[in-house]
Design a protein around this motif. Sequence first.
Motif, PDB file in Angstrom:
ATOM      1  N   LEU A 151       0.828  -1.239   0.099  1.00  0.00           N
ATOM      2  CA  LEU A 151       0.005   0.056  -0.017  1.00  0.00           C
ATOM      3  C   LEU A 151       0.907   1.233   0.000  1.00  0.00           C
ATOM      4  CD1 LEU A 151      -2.707  -1.109   2.422  1.00  0.00           C
ATOM      5  CD2 LEU A 151      -3.085  -0.867  -0.101  1.00  0.00           C
ATOM      6  N   GLN A 152       1.974   1.501   0.674  1.00  0.00           N
ATOM      7  CA  GLN A 152       2.863   2.454   0.786  1.00  0.00           C
ATOM      8  C   GLN A 152       3.700   2.486  -0.233  1.00  0.00           C
ATOM      9  OE1 GLN A 152       4.629   1.493   4.469  1.00  0.00           O
ATOM     10  NE2 GLN A 152       2.791   2.224   5.726  1.00  0.00           N
ATOM     11  N   ASN A 153       4.068   1.253  -1.088  1.00  0.00           N
ATOM     12  CA  ASN A 153       5.204   1.472  -2.277  1.00  0.00           C
ATOM     13  C   ASN A 153       4.532   0.937  -3.610  1.00  0.00           C
ATOM     14  OD1 ASN A 153       7.902   2.052  -0.415  1.00  0.00           O
ATOM     15  ND2 ASN A 153       6.798   0.551   0.626  1.00  0.00           N
ATOM     16  N   GLY A 154       3.449   0.398  -3.780  1.00  0.00           N
ATOM     17  CA  GLY A 154       3.096  -0.084  -4.632  1.00  0.00           C
ATOM     18  C   GLY A 154       3.163   0.864  -5.887  1.00  0.00           C
ATOM     19  N   GLU A 155       2.656   1.968  -5.728  1.00  0.00           N
ATOM     20  CA  GLU A 155       2.551   2.877  -6.727  1.00  0.00           C
ATOM     21  C   GLU A 155       3.721   3.448  -7.489  1.00  0.00           C
ATOM     22  OE1 GLU A 155       0.796   5.146  -9.659  1.00  0.00           O
ATOM     23  OE2 GLU A 155      -0.613   4.290  -7.811  1.00  0.00           O
ATOM     24  N   ALA A 156       4.922   3.559  -6.560  1.00  0.00           N
ATOM     25  CA  ALA A 156       6.182   3.720  -7.102  1.00  0.00           C
ATOM     26  C   ALA A 156       6.883   2.689  -7.356  1.00  0.00           C
ATOM     27  CB  ALA A 156       7.038   4.160  -5.790  1.00  0.00           C
ATOM     28  N   GLU A 157       6.493   1.363  -7.181  1.00  0.00           N
ATOM     29  CA  GLU A 157       7.441   0.114  -7.560  1.00  0.00           C
ATOM     30  C   GLU A 157       6.603  -0.416  -8.644  1.00  0.00           C
ATOM     31  OE1 GLU A 157       9.908  -1.650  -6.429  1.00  0.00           O
ATOM     32  OE2 GLU A 157      10.691  -0.314  -4.842  1.00  0.00           O
ATOM     33  N   PHE A 158       5.272  -0.418  -8.703  1.00  0.00           N
ATOM     34  CA  PHE A 158       4.477  -1.140  -9.760  1.00  0.00           C
ATOM     35  C   PHE A 158       3.721  -0.308 -10.787  1.00  0.00           C
ATOM     36  CE2 PHE A 158       4.963  -4.155  -6.185  1.00  0.00           C
ATOM     37  CZ  PHE A 158       6.192  -4.501  -6.386  1.00  0.00           C
ATOM     38  N   GLY A 159       3.332   0.970 -10.293  1.00  0.00           N
ATOM     39  CA  GLY A 159       2.327   1.691 -11.015  1.00  0.00           C
ATOM     40  C   GLY A 159       1.075   1.546 -10.517  1.00  0.00           C
ATOM     41  N   THR A 160       0.899   0.900  -9.373  1.00  0.00           N
ATOM     42  CA  THR A 160      -0.433   0.591  -8.860  1.00  0.00           C
ATOM     43  C   THR A 160      -0.560   0.048  -7.376  1.00  0.00           C
ATOM     44  OG1 THR A 160      -2.558  -0.967  -9.107  1.00  0.00           O
ATOM     45  CG2 THR A 160      -0.371  -1.867  -9.689  1.00  0.00           C
ATOM     46  N   THR A 161      -1.677   0.313  -6.583  1.00  0.00           N
ATOM     47  CA  THR A 161      -1.749  -0.094  -5.356  1.00  0.00           C
ATOM     48  C   THR A 161      -2.677  -1.078  -5.333  1.00  0.00           C
ATOM     49  OG1 THR A 161      -2.889   1.952  -4.514  1.00  0.00           O
ATOM     50  CG2 THR A 161      -0.513   1.803  -4.166  1.00  0.00           C
ATOM     51  N   ARG A 162      -3.710  -1.278  -6.314  1.00  0.00           N
ATOM     52  CA  ARG A 162      -4.812  -2.066  -6.225  1.00  0.00           C
ATOM     53  C   ARG A 162      -4.426  -3.502  -5.993  1.00  0.00           C
ATOM     54  NH1 ARG A 162      -9.781  -1.200  -7.923  1.00  0.00           N
ATOM     55  NH2 ARG A 162     -11.204  -2.887  -8.563  1.00  0.00           N
ATOM     56  N   MET A 163      -4.979  -4.142  -5.007  1.00  0.00           N
ATOM     57  CA  MET A 163      -4.304  -5.314  -4.475  1.00  0.00           C
ATOM     58  C   MET A 163      -5.391  -6.409  -4.070  1.00  0.00           C
ATOM     59  SD  MET A 163      -1.497  -5.841  -1.371  1.00  0.00           S
ATOM     60  CE  MET A 163      -2.375  -4.740  -0.281  1.00  0.00           C
ATOM     61  N   VAL A 164      -5.142  -7.690  -4.485  1.00  0.00           N
ATOM     62  CA  VAL A 164      -5.776  -9.050  -3.976  1.00  0.00           C
ATOM     63  C   VAL A 164      -5.050  -9.464  -3.013  1.00  0.00           C
ATOM     64  CG1 VAL A 164      -7.016 -11.150  -4.884  1.00  0.00           C
ATOM     65  CG2 VAL A 164      -7.277  -9.066  -6.349  1.00  0.00           C
ATOM     66  N   VAL A 165      -5.454 -10.129  -2.176  1.00  0.00           N
ATOM     67  CA  VAL A 165      -4.628 -10.859  -1.189  1.00  0.00           C
ATOM     68  C   VAL A 165      -5.171 -12.365  -0.980  1.00  0.00           C
ATOM     69  CG1 VAL A 165      -3.863 -10.941   1.149  1.00  0.00           C
ATOM     70  CG2 VAL A 165      -4.031  -8.915   0.249  1.00  0.00           C
ATOM     71  N   GLY A 166      -4.324 -13.359  -1.073  1.00  0.00           N
ATOM     72  CA  GLY A 166      -4.704 -14.633  -0.961  1.00  0.00           C
ATOM     73  C   GLY A 166      -3.795 -15.709  -0.652  1.00  0.00           C
ATOM     74  N   GLY A 167      -4.272 -16.779  -0.544  1.00  0.00           N
ATOM     75  CA  GLY A 167      -3.356 -17.899  -0.486  1.00  0.00           C
ATOM     76  C   GLY A 167      -4.108 -19.185  -0.176  1.00  0.00           C
ATOM     77  N   GLU A 168      -3.119 -20.284   0.062  1.00  0.00           N
ATOM     78  CA  GLU A 168      -4.098 -21.660   0.221  1.00  0.00           C
ATOM     79  C   GLU A 168      -3.787 -22.142   1.615  1.00  0.00           C
ATOM     80  OE1 GLU A 168      -2.735 -20.387  -3.545  1.00  0.00           O
ATOM     81  OE2 GLU A 168      -1.200 -21.172  -2.066  1.00  0.00           O
ATOM     82  N   SER A 169      -4.767 -22.643   2.180  1.00  0.00           N
ATOM     83  CA  SER A 169      -4.603 -23.344   3.451  1.00  0.00           C
ATOM     84  C   SER A 169      -4.275 -22.321   4.630  1.00  0.00           C
ATOM     85  CB  SER A 169      -3.794 -24.550   3.512  1.00  0.00           C
ATOM     86  OG  SER A 169      -3.705 -25.241   4.629  1.00  0.00           O
ATOM     87  N   ALA A 170      -3.237 -22.371   5.258  1.00  0.00           N
ATOM     88  CA  ALA A 170      -2.566 -21.326   6.292  1.00  0.00           C
ATOM     89  C   ALA A 170      -2.529 -20.114   5.557  1.00  0.00           C
ATOM     90  CB  ALA A 170      -1.333 -21.786   7.069  1.00  0.00           C
ATOM     91  N   GLY A 171      -2.143 -19.940   4.258  1.00  0.00           N
ATOM     92  CA  GLY A 171      -1.912 -18.992   3.409  1.00  0.00           C
ATOM     93  C   GLY A 171      -3.333 -18.170   3.396  1.00  0.00           C
ATOM     94  N   ALA A 172      -4.560 -18.887   3.226  1.00  0.00           N
ATOM     95  CA  ALA A 172      -5.862 -18.331   3.293  1.00  0.00           C
ATOM     96  C   ALA A 172      -6.139 -17.532   4.556  1.00  0.00           C
ATOM     97  CB  ALA A 172      -6.934 -19.422   2.872  1.00  0.00           C
ATOM     98  N   THR A 173      -5.741 -18.376   5.701  1.00  0.00           N
ATOM     99  CA  THR A 173      -6.069 -17.969   6.814  1.00  0.00           C
ATOM    100  C   THR A 173      -5.462 -16.529   7.111  1.00  0.00           C
ATOM    101  OG1 THR A 173      -5.953 -20.177   7.664  1.00  0.00           O
ATOM    102  CG2 THR A 173      -6.063 -18.616   9.373  1.00  0.00           C
ATOM    103  N   LEU A 174      -4.124 -16.532   6.613  1.00  0.00           N
ATOM    104  CA  LEU A 174      -3.353 -15.262   6.842  1.00  0.00           C
ATOM    105  C   LEU A 174      -4.046 -14.136   6.139  1.00  0.00           C
ATOM    106  CD1 LEU A 174       0.449 -16.549   6.850  1.00  0.00           C
ATOM    107  CD2 LEU A 174      -1.033 -15.668   8.944  1.00  0.00           C
ATOM    108  N   ALA A 175      -4.680 -14.373   4.837  1.00  0.00           N
ATOM    109  CA  ALA A 175      -5.016 -13.460   3.890  1.00  0.00           C
ATOM    110  C   ALA A 175      -6.197 -13.086   4.733  1.00  0.00           C
ATOM    111  CB  ALA A 175      -5.302 -14.197   2.865  1.00  0.00           C
ATOM    112  N   VAL A 176      -7.021 -13.435   5.233  1.00  0.00           N
ATOM    113  CA  VAL A 176      -8.266 -12.951   6.187  1.00  0.00           C
ATOM    114  C   VAL A 176      -7.691 -12.206   7.159  1.00  0.00           C
ATOM    115  CG1 VAL A 176     -10.357 -13.510   7.318  1.00  0.00           C
ATOM    116  CG2 VAL A 176      -9.823 -14.998   5.410  1.00  0.00           C
ATOM    117  N   LEU A 177      -6.668 -12.484   7.784  1.00  0.00           N
ATOM    118  CA  LEU A 177      -6.413 -12.130   9.126  1.00  0.00           C
ATOM    119  C   LEU A 177      -5.725 -10.681   8.605  1.00  0.00           C
ATOM    120  CD1 LEU A 177      -4.818 -14.821  11.224  1.00  0.00           C
ATOM    121  CD2 LEU A 177      -7.118 -13.540  11.540  1.00  0.00           C
ATOM    122  N   THR A 178      -5.137 -10.567   7.288  1.00  0.00           N
ATOM    123  CA  THR A 178      -4.431  -9.369   7.026  1.00  0.00           C
ATOM    124  C   THR A 178      -5.621  -8.334   6.570  1.00  0.00           C
ATOM    125  OG1 THR A 178      -2.485 -10.545   6.184  1.00  0.00           O
ATOM    126  CG2 THR A 178      -3.113  -8.360   4.875  1.00  0.00           C
TER     127      THR A 178
END
Length: 321
Positions: A151-178
């Motif tokens: 969120l703080q660096n996406g515009e400068a690094e990639f030209g966008t801060t639009r973000m989908v967060v995700g993962g599998e199993s424990a990674g999906a848990t971390l995505a919701v917690l994020t």
Amino acid sequence: MTDFEAFGPQLFDPDLIDAETLELNRHIEQQMTLAPARWEMTEDHERTLTPGAGLIPGSGPVPGLREIEAPGPAGTVSMRMIPSEGEPRGVYLHFHGGGFAMGAARHHDAMLAETAREAGVVTLSVDYRLAPESPYPAGPADAEAAAMWVLQNGEAEFGTTRMVVGGESAGATLAVLTALRLRDRHDFTGLAGLNLSQGAYDMRMTPGARAWGRRRLIINTPTIKRHYDRYLGPADREDPDVSPLFADLTDMPPALFTVGTVDPLFEDSAFMYVRWIAARNEGTLDVHPGGSHGFNYFPTELGRKACRRVNDFILERCAAP
């Protein structure tokens, strides 16, 4: 894609499972039955088996891949970045699975290179700290730090801060917690979407996870219990920052819940989906007959179908106005 009209007993009919999936499940059970019981292994031994106890194809070199170091609560958080082929539509921030104690971002290079290509996004996969060396709340803290970096660096690094967060199993848990931490700690509710594949959302263990028993189809009841115990120790398992099923779910982004019918964590996705839409969020429950835990990692038609749906979801969410 499953809605309430399509959700019924037919999804769980064994006759609906295709022959390729049946053979894969038979092969997994056979191979895992010949191996030592996962719930009796040391962490070091179990980690030598990932990803997928040697059953899942590994990743080769990926063009353009580079490491990014973000500030974290315990020094730095490492992320593997795969660029899009053109101007990126957004960023897909990914958390790997592994019971909060195993796995690594590098295991998902091939999968995320496909996502970068098919969805037109930059992918970032996070090497968060693992239990038992770094138990809760280390993993969620690293995941939160990685999201804040985008969120703080996406515009400068990639030209966008639009973000989908995700993962599998424990990674999906971390995505919701994020997503919950971004809302509650940073007053941010602007995520484009959440890709939640076979996540664990009730760390007390759902009735289905408790009743699964010792059938060795990637994970089972004693393996789940061991993973949760290693990760959580004495933590309160009804704390929403531990079990997001107990959280206030208002103002969450659109979410895709992917799960197979022969996954001990099936009820985690089903229960979370119902709570998600009851909180007036957009959600889709994508149920795959015969899919085991981690089925989307395997090069079967069922796995490829789930991956296509995920990539379509990420593209849709990043392209949405």
